[in-house]
Design an enzyme around this catalytic site. Structure first.
Site, PDB file in Angstrom:
ATOM      1  N   TYR A  33      32.746  35.272  28.270  1.00 26.41           N
ATOM      2  CA  TYR A  33      33.921  34.715  27.597  1.00 26.41           C
ATOM      3  C   TYR A  33      34.552  33.609  28.427  1.00 26.41           C
ATOM      4  O   TYR A  33      34.171  33.376  29.579  1.00 26.41           O
ATOM      5  CB  TYR A  33      34.935  35.823  27.286  1.00 26.41           C
ATOM      6  CG  TYR A  33      35.741  36.316  28.469  1.00 26.41           C
ATOM      7  CD1 TYR A  33      35.162  37.064  29.482  1.00 26.41           C
ATOM      8  CD2 TYR A  33      37.103  36.024  28.562  1.00 26.41           C
ATOM      9  CE1 TYR A  33      35.916  37.513  30.558  1.00 26.41           C
ATOM     10  CE2 TYR A  33      37.869  36.472  29.637  1.00 26.41           C
ATOM     11  CZ  TYR A  33      37.271  37.208  30.630  1.00 26.41           C
ATOM     12  OH  TYR A  33      38.015  37.651  31.686  1.00 26.41           O
ATOM     13  N   ARG A  52      31.559  26.252  32.474  1.00 24.66           N
ATOM     14  CA  ARG A  52      31.453  27.610  33.038  1.00 24.66           C
ATOM     15  C   ARG A  52      30.908  28.574  31.986  1.00 24.66           C
ATOM     16  O   ARG A  52      30.115  29.464  32.294  1.00 24.66           O
ATOM     17  CB  ARG A  52      32.817  28.067  33.575  1.00 24.66           C
ATOM     18  CG  ARG A  52      32.727  29.379  34.338  1.00 24.66           C
ATOM     19  CD  ARG A  52      34.016  29.743  35.036  1.00 24.66           C
ATOM     20  NE  ARG A  52      35.108  29.946  34.094  1.00 24.66           N
ATOM     21  CZ  ARG A  52      36.364  30.163  34.440  1.00 24.66           C
ATOM     22  NH1 ARG A  52      36.693  30.198  35.728  1.00 24.66           N
ATOM     23  NH2 ARG A  52      37.292  30.343  33.537  1.00 24.66           N
ATOM     24  N   ARG A 100      20.980  49.759  18.521  1.00 24.31           N
ATOM     25  CA  ARG A 100      21.266  50.003  19.937  1.00 24.31           C
ATOM     26  C   ARG A 100      20.000  50.270  20.757  1.00 24.31           C
ATOM     27  O   ARG A 100      19.250  51.198  20.482  1.00 24.31           O
ATOM     28  CB  ARG A 100      22.215  51.205  20.063  1.00 24.31           C
ATOM     29  CG  ARG A 100      22.747  51.360  21.465  1.00 24.31           C
ATOM     30  CD  ARG A 100      23.580  52.630  21.631  1.00 24.31           C
ATOM     31  NE  ARG A 100      23.499  53.046  23.022  1.00 24.31           N
ATOM     32  CZ  ARG A 100      24.329  52.645  23.956  1.00 24.31           C
ATOM     33  NH1 ARG A 100      25.351  51.872  23.672  1.00 24.31           N
ATOM     34  NH2 ARG A 100      24.162  53.030  25.206  1.00 24.31           N
ATOM     35  N   HIS A 102      19.011  49.149  25.074  1.00 31.97           N
ATOM     36  CA  HIS A 102      19.508  48.336  26.192  1.00 31.97           C
ATOM     37  C   HIS A 102      18.789  46.987  26.314  1.00 31.97           C
ATOM     38  O   HIS A 102      19.418  45.963  26.554  1.00 31.97           O
ATOM     39  CB  HIS A 102      19.358  49.096  27.519  1.00 31.97           C
ATOM     40  CG  HIS A 102      20.379  50.185  27.693  1.00 31.97           C
ATOM     41  ND1 HIS A 102      20.490  51.240  26.825  1.00 31.97           N
ATOM     42  CD2 HIS A 102      21.334  50.368  28.633  1.00 31.97           C
ATOM     43  CE1 HIS A 102      21.472  52.032  27.227  1.00 31.97           C
ATOM     44  NE2 HIS A 102      22.012  51.523  28.320  1.00 31.97           N
ATOM     45  N   LYS A 147      31.440  35.180  33.984  1.00 31.64           N
ATOM     46  CA  LYS A 147      32.670  35.625  33.308  1.00 31.64           C
ATOM     47  C   LYS A 147      32.261  36.572  32.175  1.00 31.64           C
ATOM     48  O   LYS A 147      32.240  36.221  30.994  1.00 31.64           O
ATOM     49  CB  LYS A 147      33.484  34.423  32.815  1.00 31.64           C
ATOM     50  CG  LYS A 147      34.951  34.779  32.592  1.00 31.64           C
ATOM     51  CD  LYS A 147      35.807  33.532  32.548  1.00 31.64           C
ATOM     52  CE  LYS A 147      37.208  33.776  32.028  1.00 31.64           C
ATOM     53  NZ  LYS A 147      38.081  34.575  32.852  1.00 31.64           N
ATOM     54  N   GLU A 179      39.444  38.569  45.179  1.00 24.69           N
ATOM     55  CA  GLU A 179      40.316  37.802  44.278  1.00 24.69           C
ATOM     56  C   GLU A 179      41.286  38.772  43.623  1.00 24.69           C
ATOM     57  O   GLU A 179      41.353  39.935  43.990  1.00 24.69           O
ATOM     58  CB  GLU A 179      39.480  37.036  43.250  1.00 24.69           C
ATOM     59  CG  GLU A 179      38.601  37.917  42.390  1.00 24.69           C
ATOM     60  CD  GLU A 179      37.702  37.133  41.443  1.00 24.69           C
ATOM     61  OE1 GLU A 179      38.078  36.021  41.050  1.00 24.69           O
ATOM     62  OE2 GLU A 179      36.633  37.657  41.085  1.00 24.69           O
ATOM     63  N   LEU A 203      35.020  35.050  40.673  1.00 22.94           N
ATOM     64  CA  LEU A 203      34.896  34.094  39.576  1.00 22.94           C
ATOM     65  C   LEU A 203      35.365  32.749  40.122  1.00 22.94           C
ATOM     66  O   LEU A 203      36.445  32.669  40.727  1.00 22.94           O
ATOM     67  CB  LEU A 203      35.780  34.504  38.392  1.00 22.94           C
ATOM     68  CG  LEU A 203      35.663  33.520  37.226  1.00 22.94           C
ATOM     69  CD1 LEU A 203      34.344  33.731  36.482  1.00 22.94           C
ATOM     70  CD2 LEU A 203      36.825  33.660  36.267  1.00 22.94           C
TER      71      LEU A 203
HETATM   72  N1  PLP Z   1      39.375  35.617  38.765  1.00 22.92           N
HETATM   73  C1  PLP Z   1      39.336  36.457  37.723  1.00 22.92           C
HETATM   74  C2  PLP Z   1      38.753  37.810  37.910  1.00 22.92           C
HETATM   75  C3  PLP Z   1      39.842  36.054  36.468  1.00 22.92           C
HETATM   76  O1  PLP Z   1      39.789  36.888  35.425  1.00 22.92           O
HETATM   77  C4  PLP Z   1      40.410  34.768  36.348  1.00 22.92           C
HETATM   78  C5  PLP Z   1      40.947  34.296  35.077  1.00 22.92           C
HETATM   79  O2  PLP Z   1      40.776  34.855  34.050  1.00 22.92           O
HETATM   80  C6  PLP Z   1      40.437  33.940  37.467  1.00 22.92           C
HETATM   81  C7  PLP Z   1      39.899  34.383  38.660  1.00 22.92           C
HETATM   82  C8  PLP Z   1      41.024  32.555  37.394  1.00 22.92           C
HETATM   83  O3  PLP Z   1      40.153  31.696  36.721  1.00 22.92           O
HETATM   84  P1  PLP Z   1      40.699  30.416  35.949  1.00 22.92           P
HETATM   85  O4  PLP Z   1      41.474  29.627  36.939  1.00 22.92           O
HETATM   86  O5  PLP Z   1      39.477  29.712  35.510  1.00 22.92           O
HETATM   87  O6  PLP Z   1      41.542  30.921  34.847  1.00 22.92           O
END
Ligand code: PLP
Length: 279
Positions: A33, A52, A100, A102, A147, A179, A203
């Site tokens: 997403y 991304r 379903r 995997h 993501k 993070e 991320l």
């Molecule tokens: N890290 C995580 C786990 C996130 O879910 C997000 C944003 O959704 C970010 C970092 C920040 O990413 P962005 O600056 O692209 O929104």
């Protein structure tokens, strides 16, 4: 002003926007997403978000159902229908509907969903005074750079933060800060911004990259390395970056005061530059 729902090329009323129970996004979390925000009606860093998204799709071996140009057109169309000044655009692409199993289905069409809702900005008080955070075990899988819609570990971390009455959960793996549950984390030590490096542990935030380039342009040194939790507690400043939080000062972590307990000069400077960039 309506919230906008969109599935596989069609805008439709919210109540009618439903997905099959056989969708692999629901069955396996087999999808990726993006979240994009607007400023004054215009998507911010749209190309970076679509890049991304495209990378996430590639990494899970799912071919992109639509090119950037088509997404751009639909996003504009959705924004016109929604007419929110500040909107949050959510795009989710899954491996589609299949019995379903995997392993990948031999034939399935991916499901592409988009929603557009009003964005409720962080409160002025949080911006002025900063927010609090607590650390939480980073329980996520080994590819946090994708993501993925698999957000269970983030959900548990965020809920724990909510129950503790703090704003964000700062994720920690083997003593090192990775993070936030919905944001990237940066610390300032002796004028240098320290933040986890890009790679499978975080991320790669679009906001992170804009903020780091603003910092570099302003002559602020950036050190992309993992910061130990103890060093985070002792940092002069800590702040979050993310699409919804933008740049947000953290003034307390695990009940310990960070720096002076107020948003620090580097964070404030970056916020000023951020605002100037948006003008
Ligand atoms: N890290 C995580 C786990 C996130 O879910 C997000 C944003 O959704 C970010 C970092 C920040 O990413 P962005 O600056 O692209 O929104």
């Amino acid at each position: 002003m309506p919230d906008i729902a969109f599935i596989n090329g069609h805008f439709l009323p919210w109540q009618e926007a439903t997905i099959s129970i056989d969708d692999r996004g629901f069955q396996f979390g087999d999808g990726v997403y993006e979240v994009i925000r607007t400023y004054k009606g215009q998507p911010f860093q749209l190309d970076a978000h679509l890049e991304r998204l495209s990378r996430s799709l590639r990494e899970i071996k799912l071919s992109a159902p639509y090119p950037f140009s088509v997404w751009t057109k639909w996003i504009q169309e959705g924004l016109e229908k929604a007419d929110y000044l500040d909107a949050k655009i959510y795009i989710q692409i899954t491996r589609g509907v299949a019995p379903r199993d995997h392993a990948f289905p031999s034939a399935s069409h991916s499901t592409a969903v988009m929603t557009i809702r009003e964005l409720h900005a962080v409160s002025a008080e949080h911006r002025r005074s900063g927010v609090t955070a607590q650390t939480y075990d980073d329980l996520r899988w080994g590819r946090c750079d994708i993501k993925s819609v698999n957000l269970l570990a983030n959900v548990l971390a965020r809920e724990s933060a909510r129950q503790a009455g703090v704003f964000e959960a700062i994720l920690v793996r083997e003593g090192m800060v990775t993070e936030g549950s919905v944001s990237n984390v940066m610390a300032v030590q002796h004028g240098v911004i320290v933040t986890a490096p890009e790679g499978p542990r975080i991320l790669s935030g679009v906001t992170r990259s804009v903020v780091l380039s603003l910092a570099r342009k302003a002559g602020i040194r950036v050190d992309e390395r993992f910061i130990p939790v103890d060093a985070l507690y002792a940092a002069d400043e800590v702040f979050l970056t993310g699409t919804t939080v933008e740049i947000l000062s953290i003034v307390q972590v695990d009940g310990r005061r960070i720096g002076s307990g107020c948003p620090g000069p580097v964070t404030k400077d970056l916020c000023t530059q951020w605002a100037a960039m948006l003008r």
